[in-house]
Design an enzyme around this catalytic site. Structure first.
Site, PDB file in Angstrom:
ATOM      1  N   ALA A 130      30.386  36.321  42.188  1.00 24.69           N
ATOM      2  CA  ALA A 130      31.805  36.433  41.841  1.00 24.69           C
ATOM      3  C   ALA A 130      31.969  36.129  40.357  1.00 24.69           C
ATOM      4  O   ALA A 130      31.981  34.980  39.944  1.00 24.69           O
ATOM      5  CB  ALA A 130      32.650  35.466  42.673  1.00 24.69           C
ATOM      6  N   GLU A 366      35.100  35.982  30.536  1.00 26.18           N
ATOM      7  CA  GLU A 366      36.554  36.046  30.776  1.00 26.18           C
ATOM      8  C   GLU A 366      36.998  37.476  31.101  1.00 26.18           C
ATOM      9  O   GLU A 366      38.079  37.921  30.735  1.00 26.18           O
ATOM     10  CB  GLU A 366      37.331  35.444  29.600  1.00 26.18           C
ATOM     11  CG  GLU A 366      36.991  33.966  29.451  1.00 26.18           C
ATOM     12  CD  GLU A 366      37.919  33.198  28.547  1.00 26.18           C
ATOM     13  OE1 GLU A 366      39.093  33.593  28.395  1.00 26.18           O
ATOM     14  OE2 GLU A 366      37.473  32.175  28.003  1.00 26.18           O
TER      15      GLU A 366
END
Length: 390
Positions: A130, A366
């Site tokens: 993830a 990010e």
């Protein structure tokens, strides 16, 4: 509305710029060779408030808004990105979770030490399965009969993990359902039993910016550690902090690109081939022109995205557009900078060689460039569909 006036911010900005150019830039090789930011630079950054510049003043920070944040970020990008990494999570993705979603008690307990730099906060979201999309999260938190929680799972590439005092940790509390994704966020002290940090990662670039895996083995935290006191705050907190962080990363990329351009201009002005400065060659000028145009466009986009965030008019598409364009632009500018420098640009003691490696990460963390494209494209389609059906 910012807590800092334009005049006061101009003073802060000038002080930060001076610190970067006179104290940090001359020591970039030391940071790279030692894979660490020297302790005296860390203390100096602490003393001028850099660990809490985006934390509200009532908690001891400087209280800068995102429009002011991005001006400082461009300065941070001008030097070794390890410096910014040292205090970036406090002001950004980790600190903002508390600023925007923490309970009053959580803010009182943690934001003061975070703003002063006495506590280093890490944002523990990414996992082996993830990354840019948190929906695949596998770290689990199970509530006990007494209200406490037990966390189990592993996180990967966690910035500042070897230095962290607090892990802002995302964990799944239930499968996704109609009520939401089932992801909560917890405040986990680094010294909690069952928390372990692996040896730090060996990376392509950004020496001195430490990342590592973090493991949670039956880590117990009380119910007061649940951010916002609500299990359904987690996913929204992650998405909001990441979106804000994308504007900051975009500004960082602009600063790095500006440095690569400046180094290239200085090189082109004094280096000769066949007795002629290479800056007189039209093909070199063309590269410099493309580099300068990219930097100027990126700076304008960052400022527009930051202004839209502060005004609350766009907190989704503009951050992704800024990060996508500026980080890709920085990679292109760094590549051209190496080309302008020729063989010397490929040498390890060259500033542009370091920048070339450092900025490569900006397109990954990010939210990768690919994820930004999905956010922008999907968001625009949904927005248009909504307007069409209105």
């Amino acid at each position: 509305m910012s807590q800092v006036s334009a005049d006061d911010f101009a003073t802060i900005h000038a002080a930060v710029r001076d610190f970067i150019r006179t104290a940090v830039v001359p020591r970039e090789a030391e940071i790279a060779d030692g894979d660490a930011v020297p302790e005296d630079l860390r203390r100096a950054a602490k003393d001028i408030g850099l660990f809490g510049y985006a934390i509200p003043q009532e908690y001891g920070g400087l209280g800068l808004d995102l429009a002011q944040d991005v001006e400082l970020a461009q300065e941070f990008g001008y030097t070794s990105l390890a410096l910014r990494s040292m205090f970036g999570t406090n002001n950004g993705i980790a600190g903002q979770v508390l600023v925007n979603f923490g309970t009053d008690q959580q803010k009182q307990q943690w934001l003061g030490p975070i703003a002063s730099g006495d506590v280093v906060a890490s944002f523990a979201l990414t996992e082996p399965g993830a990354g840019s999309n948190p929906a695949g999260l596998r770290t689990k938190a199970v509530q006990q009969a007494d209200g406490s929680w037990i966390l189990n799972g592993s996180k990967r590439f966690i910035t500042n993990a070897p230095l962290a005092d607090l892990f802002v940790t995302f964990a799944r509390v239930r499968p996704a359902d109609d009520d939401g994704p089932g992801i909560a966020v917890f405040l986990v002290p680094a010294e909690a039993a069952g928390v372990s940090v692996a040896p730090r990662d060996k990376k392509m670039g950004q020496e001195g910016a430490w990342t590592a895996d973090v493991h949670f083995d039956s880590v117990a935290v009380d119910d007061a550690a649940l951010v916002g006191g609500n299990v359904d705050v987690g996913y929204r907190a992650a998405m909001t902090s990441l979106a804000r962080g994308r504007v900051h990363i975009a500004a960082l990329a602009v600063g790095s690109a500006q440095r690569a351009l400046d180094e290239s201009l200085r090189h082109a002005a004094v280096t000769t081939q066949g007795g002629q400065p290479i800056g007189d060659f039209q093909l070199v000028q063309a590269m410099l022109a493309d580099m300068a145009t990219g930097v100027m466009a990126g700076r304008a986009l960052v400022r527009e995205a930051a202004a839209a965030w502060v005004a609350g008019t766009d907190r989704r598409i503009a951050p992704s557009a800024a990060k996508l364009f500026c980080t890709e632009m920085a990679g292109d500018v760094a590549d051209k900078a190496v080309q302008v420098h020729g063989g010397s640009g490929y040498m390890r003691d060259s500033t542009v060689e370091r920048i070339y490696r450092d900025v490569r990460l900006l397109r990954l963390y990010e939210g990768t460039s690919e994820i930004q494209r999905l956010i922008i494209g999907g968001g625009l389609v949904r927005q248009t569909r909504k307007e069409t059906n209105a």
